[in-house]
Every structure is written in C-alpha cells, then in structure tokens.
Design a protein around this motif. Structure first.
Motif, PDB file in Angstrom:
ATOM      1  N   ALA A 273    -117.010 -43.460  25.122  1.00 45.34           N
ATOM      2  CA  ALA A 273    -116.527 -44.498  24.199  1.00 45.34           C
ATOM      3  C   ALA A 273    -116.413 -43.951  22.788  1.00 45.34           C
ATOM      4  O   ALA A 273    -115.441 -44.241  22.066  1.00 45.34           O
ATOM      5  CB  ALA A 273    -117.469 -45.696  24.230  1.00 45.34           C
ATOM      6  N   ALA A 274    -117.377 -43.128  22.377  1.00 43.43           N
ATOM      7  CA  ALA A 274    -117.312 -42.540  21.040  1.00 43.43           C
ATOM      8  C   ALA A 274    -116.125 -41.588  20.925  1.00 43.43           C
ATOM      9  O   ALA A 274    -115.444 -41.552  19.893  1.00 43.43           O
ATOM     10  CB  ALA A 274    -118.623 -41.819  20.730  1.00 43.43           C
ATOM     11  N   ARG A 275    -115.860 -40.826  21.968  1.00 39.92           N
ATOM     12  CA  ARG A 275    -114.724 -39.893  21.934  1.00 39.92           C
ATOM     13  C   ARG A 275    -113.401 -40.643  21.841  1.00 39.92           C
ATOM     14  O   ARG A 275    -112.451 -40.163  21.207  1.00 39.92           O
ATOM     15  CB  ARG A 275    -114.736 -39.016  23.191  1.00 39.92           C
ATOM     16  CG  ARG A 275    -115.885 -38.030  23.248  1.00 39.92           C
ATOM     17  CD  ARG A 275    -115.850 -37.245  24.529  1.00 39.92           C
ATOM     18  NE  ARG A 275    -114.628 -36.437  24.647  1.00 39.92           N
ATOM     19  CZ  ARG A 275    -114.311 -35.748  25.745  1.00 39.92           C
ATOM     20  NH1 ARG A 275    -115.118 -35.761  26.795  1.00 39.92           N
ATOM     21  NH2 ARG A 275    -113.196 -35.035  25.780  1.00 39.92           N
ATOM     22  N   LEU A 276    -113.338 -41.807  22.476  1.00 40.43           N
ATOM     23  CA  LEU A 276    -112.099 -42.576  22.471  1.00 40.43           C
ATOM     24  C   LEU A 276    -112.019 -43.548  21.299  1.00 40.43           C
ATOM     25  O   LEU A 276    -111.045 -44.287  21.176  1.00 40.43           O
ATOM     26  CB  LEU A 276    -111.967 -43.347  23.789  1.00 40.43           C
ATOM     27  CG  LEU A 276    -111.790 -42.484  25.045  1.00 40.43           C
ATOM     28  CD1 LEU A 276    -111.891 -43.331  26.298  1.00 40.43           C
ATOM     29  CD2 LEU A 276    -110.460 -41.752  25.000  1.00 40.43           C
ATOM     30  N   GLY A 277    -113.038 -43.560  20.457  1.00 42.38           N
ATOM     31  CA  GLY A 277    -113.012 -44.417  19.283  1.00 42.38           C
ATOM     32  C   GLY A 277    -113.283 -45.875  19.566  1.00 42.38           C
ATOM     33  O   GLY A 277    -112.892 -46.755  18.795  1.00 42.38           O
ATOM     34  N   ILE A 278    -113.979 -46.172  20.672  1.00 40.99           N
ATOM     35  CA  ILE A 278    -114.301 -47.560  21.038  1.00 40.99           C
ATOM     36  C   ILE A 278    -115.745 -47.834  20.645  1.00 40.99           C
ATOM     37  O   ILE A 278    -116.666 -47.188  21.138  1.00 40.99           O
ATOM     38  CB  ILE A 278    -114.094 -47.788  22.545  1.00 40.99           C
ATOM     39  CG1 ILE A 278    -112.630 -47.539  22.923  1.00 40.99           C
ATOM     40  CG2 ILE A 278    -114.516 -49.192  22.947  1.00 40.99           C
ATOM     41  CD1 ILE A 278    -112.359 -47.596  24.412  1.00 40.99           C
ATOM     42  N   THR A 279    -115.946 -48.774  19.764  1.00 40.25           N
ATOM     43  CA  THR A 279    -117.287 -49.091  19.264  1.00 40.25           C
ATOM     44  C   THR A 279    -117.789 -50.453  19.726  1.00 40.25           C
ATOM     45  O   THR A 279    -118.993 -50.693  19.725  1.00 40.25           O
ATOM     46  CB  THR A 279    -117.307 -49.049  17.729  1.00 40.25           C
ATOM     47  OG1 THR A 279    -116.337 -49.977  17.224  1.00 40.25           O
ATOM     48  CG2 THR A 279    -116.971 -47.643  17.226  1.00 40.25           C
ATOM     49  N   THR A 280    -116.904 -51.346  20.119  1.00 42.14           N
ATOM     50  CA  THR A 280    -117.301 -52.678  20.537  1.00 42.14           C
ATOM     51  C   THR A 280    -116.308 -53.208  21.548  1.00 42.14           C
ATOM     52  O   THR A 280    -115.131 -52.788  21.577  1.00 42.14           O
ATOM     53  CB  THR A 280    -117.374 -53.627  19.334  1.00 42.14           C
ATOM     54  OG1 THR A 280    -117.739 -54.945  19.795  1.00 42.14           O
ATOM     55  CG2 THR A 280    -116.046 -53.701  18.606  1.00 42.14           C
ATOM     56  N   LEU A 281    -116.778 -54.130  22.395  1.00 44.25           N
ATOM     57  CA  LEU A 281    -115.902 -54.771  23.375  1.00 44.25           C
ATOM     58  C   LEU A 281    -115.421 -56.136  22.909  1.00 44.25           C
ATOM     59  O   LEU A 281    -114.650 -56.801  23.624  1.00 44.25           O
ATOM     60  CB  LEU A 281    -116.641 -54.920  24.713  1.00 44.25           C
ATOM     61  CG  LEU A 281    -117.061 -53.628  25.412  1.00 44.25           C
ATOM     62  CD1 LEU A 281    -117.691 -53.927  26.773  1.00 44.25           C
ATOM     63  CD2 LEU A 281    -115.881 -52.688  25.588  1.00 44.25           C
ATOM     64  N   GLU A 282    -115.863 -56.554  21.725  1.00 42.09           N
ATOM     65  CA  GLU A 282    -115.451 -57.871  21.216  1.00 42.09           C
ATOM     66  C   GLU A 282    -113.953 -57.923  20.940  1.00 42.09           C
ATOM     67  O   GLU A 282    -113.339 -58.994  20.995  1.00 42.09           O
ATOM     68  CB  GLU A 282    -116.244 -58.205  19.953  1.00 42.09           C
ATOM     69  CG  GLU A 282    -117.743 -58.376  20.202  1.00 42.09           C
ATOM     70  CD  GLU A 282    -118.492 -58.726  18.927  1.00 42.09           C
ATOM     71  OE1 GLU A 282    -117.833 -58.798  17.856  1.00 42.09           O
ATOM     72  OE2 GLU A 282    -119.711 -58.923  19.005  1.00 42.09           O
ATOM     73  N   THR A 283    -113.360 -56.782  20.638  1.00 48.00           N
ATOM     74  CA  THR A 283    -111.916 -56.745  20.364  1.00 48.00           C
ATOM     75  C   THR A 283    -111.095 -56.508  21.627  1.00 48.00           C
ATOM     76  O   THR A 283    -109.879 -56.303  21.552  1.00 48.00           O
ATOM     77  CB  THR A 283    -111.607 -55.629  19.354  1.00 48.00           C
ATOM     78  OG1 THR A 283    -112.077 -54.370  19.877  1.00 48.00           O
ATOM     79  CG2 THR A 283    -112.294 -55.896  18.021  1.00 48.00           C
ATOM     80  N   GLN A 284    -111.764 -56.529  22.798  1.00 52.99           N
ATOM     81  CA  GLN A 284    -111.108 -56.318  24.093  1.00 52.99           C
ATOM     82  C   GLN A 284    -110.282 -55.028  24.092  1.00 52.99           C
ATOM     83  O   GLN A 284    -109.058 -55.048  24.280  1.00 52.99           O
ATOM     84  CB  GLN A 284    -110.228 -57.522  24.452  1.00 52.99           C
ATOM     85  CG  GLN A 284    -110.995 -58.809  24.575  1.00 52.99           C
ATOM     86  CD  GLN A 284    -110.131 -59.996  24.966  1.00 52.99           C
ATOM     87  OE1 GLN A 284    -108.906 -59.902  25.003  1.00 52.99           O
ATOM     88  NE2 GLN A 284    -110.763 -61.112  25.265  1.00 52.99           N
ATOM     89  N   PRO A 285    -110.943 -53.884  23.866  1.00 51.38           N
ATOM     90  CA  PRO A 285    -110.194 -52.625  23.802  1.00 51.38           C
ATOM     91  C   PRO A 285    -109.670 -52.208  25.169  1.00 51.38           C
ATOM     92  O   PRO A 285    -110.159 -52.659  26.217  1.00 51.38           O
ATOM     93  CB  PRO A 285    -111.249 -51.637  23.286  1.00 51.38           C
ATOM     94  CG  PRO A 285    -112.539 -52.197  23.806  1.00 51.38           C
ATOM     95  CD  PRO A 285    -112.393 -53.688  23.733  1.00 51.38           C
TER      96      PRO A 285
END
Length: 368
Positions: free
Chosen positions: A136-148
């Motif tokens: 997730a860090a490599r892909l730049g995803i920090t939270t699921l609240e934004t529905q990535p």
C-alpha cells in the motif's frame, strides 16, 4: 557469582524459551498442509483442482480453512499501478496472486483497514484486491476511506483490505491478492503452479494430509502431491538440541570468565599478603600448608559466589518468564549442583595462585 549465576540463568532461560518454541511449532507448523497438482502427461500440464475444491476439503474432519492459490502470469505490458495513474518504475514487478477466500482465512492475517474478500466476491468474480501495508505504501494508498483502486493493466480493482501481518504465507504481504474466479475470467485458468493451503486443528494434520487427495478426486488421488507438516517431535528435538548446544557453550564461556576473575583476585591476594606468607613460613609452615590455605579460600569464595549467583539466576528466570507470560522451566539438578560447580571452579582458579604462594621463600618475603 557472575560466572555461576550467568551459567544457571542461561541454561534456565534456554529451557524456558525452548518450551515456547515447541508450542509455536505445534500451533503453526503442525497445523498446515499444502497440496500441489502433479503433472500427469508429457506436456507437463498440471491436473486442475475442481471448482469446489475448497468445499470438498473443508468437509474433512479437522479442517479449519482451505483455499486454492497461484501466481498470475501477467503479460509484460500489464503493469500494476494505483489510481490516479501512478505507475512504478518499468523494471519493478509486482506479484499478483489469485486466491480463493479460504487462502486469506488460512493465512490468519492481521487487518489494519477494511476487510478480506469473501466467498461472494469469489463466486461473482468481483474486481477487488487485498494488499499488505508495504505494498500500500509503494502504491501510495494510505486509507480506504477514499475507496482507492489499483489497476492491473487497464482493469480497475477496488482495494477492500490492507493487512499488516500474517501467521502463514508471508509472501502475501508483498503481493496483490485478487479472487480466484476473477483471475480465471480475465486471464484464463492457470497452466501450472497451483497449490492449496489447508489449516487444521492441532493433531489433525496427518489425517487431513491422507484424506485430502481422495476428497479432491476420489478416482485419481495420485494426481495430487501432499506436503504434510514436518514431524513436530523431530523438529522440536533438533531445534532444542541446537539451542542447548549454543547456550551451553555461552554458559561455559561465562563460567570461564568467572574463573579468571577468581584467579585474578586470589593472585592479587597472594601479592598483597607476601609478608603474612613469609611470617607463616618462618614459624614453620611448609609450602603445602600455604597452598592449602589459598585453595580453601578460593574454594569458599567460589562456593559463596555460586550460591549467590544461583539465587540471582532463579530470580532472573522467574522475572523474564513473568514479563513474557511464559512458564519458567528450572532444572533442580542444575540449581543444586551450581554451588558445587562454583566451589570446583574456585579450586581450579586458585591452583596457580596457591602454587605461587607456596613457592615464596620466607627470607625474601620478610625483606618486603
């Protein structure tokens, strides 16, 4: 005191740690079974697992979770990137694993956000994915609240869960895990390297390993290769033996350091008490009387140090076990023999200083 105390403490902590390692081997290694499909013809193509393989194996007594998984063989042009588009470097390869929901359950993951995909996602070939915190860090995803979402090529997958750790299948933390049916729908069935992981209740692994091929294909059980867990007793014996040898060596090194300390202390005492030794020799004491005096002193010093060191060692073992919520394991024979070991160490350490003292001539000693 330090040498004998460290000796007893090291042996006690080794026994205590070995007990905990044994339990972990029983809980993890002895409850995992892997099934592989074996090539059955000259083409080398593996026999496929049935569509309901998870359900067939889960009906076996003792099975907790079971699932099929395989690495997805992606075309070189199908890069994995996040949304909005943020492709990694061209030479970076992200592993994509197709898995049924039972694989994630068998891995016993620790979720930090979201949830795992379930049988509904798998049955309906949903475009969802589960990733590790590092991925997730490599892909730049920090939270699921934004529905990535992440993209495999041009296909979008909603990230439904981020896992921080797993008890089994640690390679899942470095992979993008998608449902098995989704991978089959998009890229076709796998040609090879298909495996099933089965988690069992404690003590049921051997039975499950024998029954799983029959449950998968009663007509051709030889089409599957079963990898049962290693014998926990043999594995435990090997690990415990290695630990015992290692820490026994460390314990004897500590004891040797203590012996050197006693020898140094006794030798200094000989040099400081040269006048006393000369006076005793002048009054008729022979060399062996002087040697016996210093041997008795070093023996008493070693015995007292062993007794005090053993007491502190027991307190150390109990404190460490209490802090780690372990069961302390103390060998009473070692505890009983520790003061004698200290006494013997003191005698050995005092041999050279006693010999030096017995060689002092009375005239030379009185002159000093």
């Amino acid at each position: 005191m330090l040498g004998v105390g460290t000796f007893v403490a090291v042996l006690g902590l080794t026994a205590t740690a070995s007990t905990q390692i044994n339990e972990r081997f029983n809980v993890l290694s002895a409850t995992e079974v892997t099934v592989e499909s074996a090539p059955q013809d000259e083409s080398g193509v593996d026999s496929p697992f049935p569509v309901d393989a998870d359900q067939r194996v889960k009906r076996l007594n003792g099975v907790e979770h079971a699932g099929i998984y395989w690495p997805v063989q992606l075309d070189q042009t199908l890069a994995v990137h996040s949304a909005p588009v943020n492709s990694l470097a061209a030479d970076t390869q992200i592993r994509v694993v197709a898995a049924s929901s039972g694989v994630l359950e068998a891995a016993e993951p620790l979720l930090t956000q979201g949830s795992l995909f379930n049988t509904w996602h798998d049955d309906d070939a949903q475009r969802v994915a589960v990733i590790g915190t590092g991925m997730a860090a490599r892909l730049g995803i920090t939270t699921l609240e934004t529905q990535p979402a992440i993209f495999i090529g041009d296909e979008a997958f909603s990230v439904v869960g981020i896992i921080d750790n797993v008890r089994r299948k640690a390679d899942l933390l470095l992979s993008v895990v998608i449902p098995r049916s989704t991978a089959e729908e998009m890229w076709g069935p796998p040609a090879s390297d298909v495996k099933m992981i089965i988690s069992t209740r404690l003590g049921a692994a051997a039975q499950v390993a024998a029954e799983a091929p029959i449950a998968l294909d009663a007509a051709h059980p030889d089409h599957y290769k079963v990898i049962p867990p290693p014998d926990p007793k043999a594995l435990r014996t090997q690990v415990t033996g290695d630990l015992d040898q290692l820490f026994m060596l460390l314990a004897f090194i500590c004891l040797f350091v203590g012996a050197v300390g006693i020898a140094n202390t006794t030798l200094v005492a000989v040099l400081e008490r040269t006048g006393e030794i000369g006076l005793r020799r002048a009054l008729g004491a022979r060399g062996h009387h002087i040697a016996a005096q210093f041997l008795v002193e070093s023996g008493i010093l070693g015995a007292l140090g062993g007794l005090i060191g053993t007491t502190f060692a027991i307190l150390t073992i109990a404190s460490v076990a209490l802090a780690r919520n372990w069961t302390p394991v103390i060998d009473l024979e070692i505890v009983a023999a520790a003061p004698l070991l200290g006494w013997a160490t003191g005698l050995l350490a005092g041999l050279y200083p006693a010999w030096r003292a017995s060689r002092i001539q009375p005239i030379a000693a009185l002159r000093r």
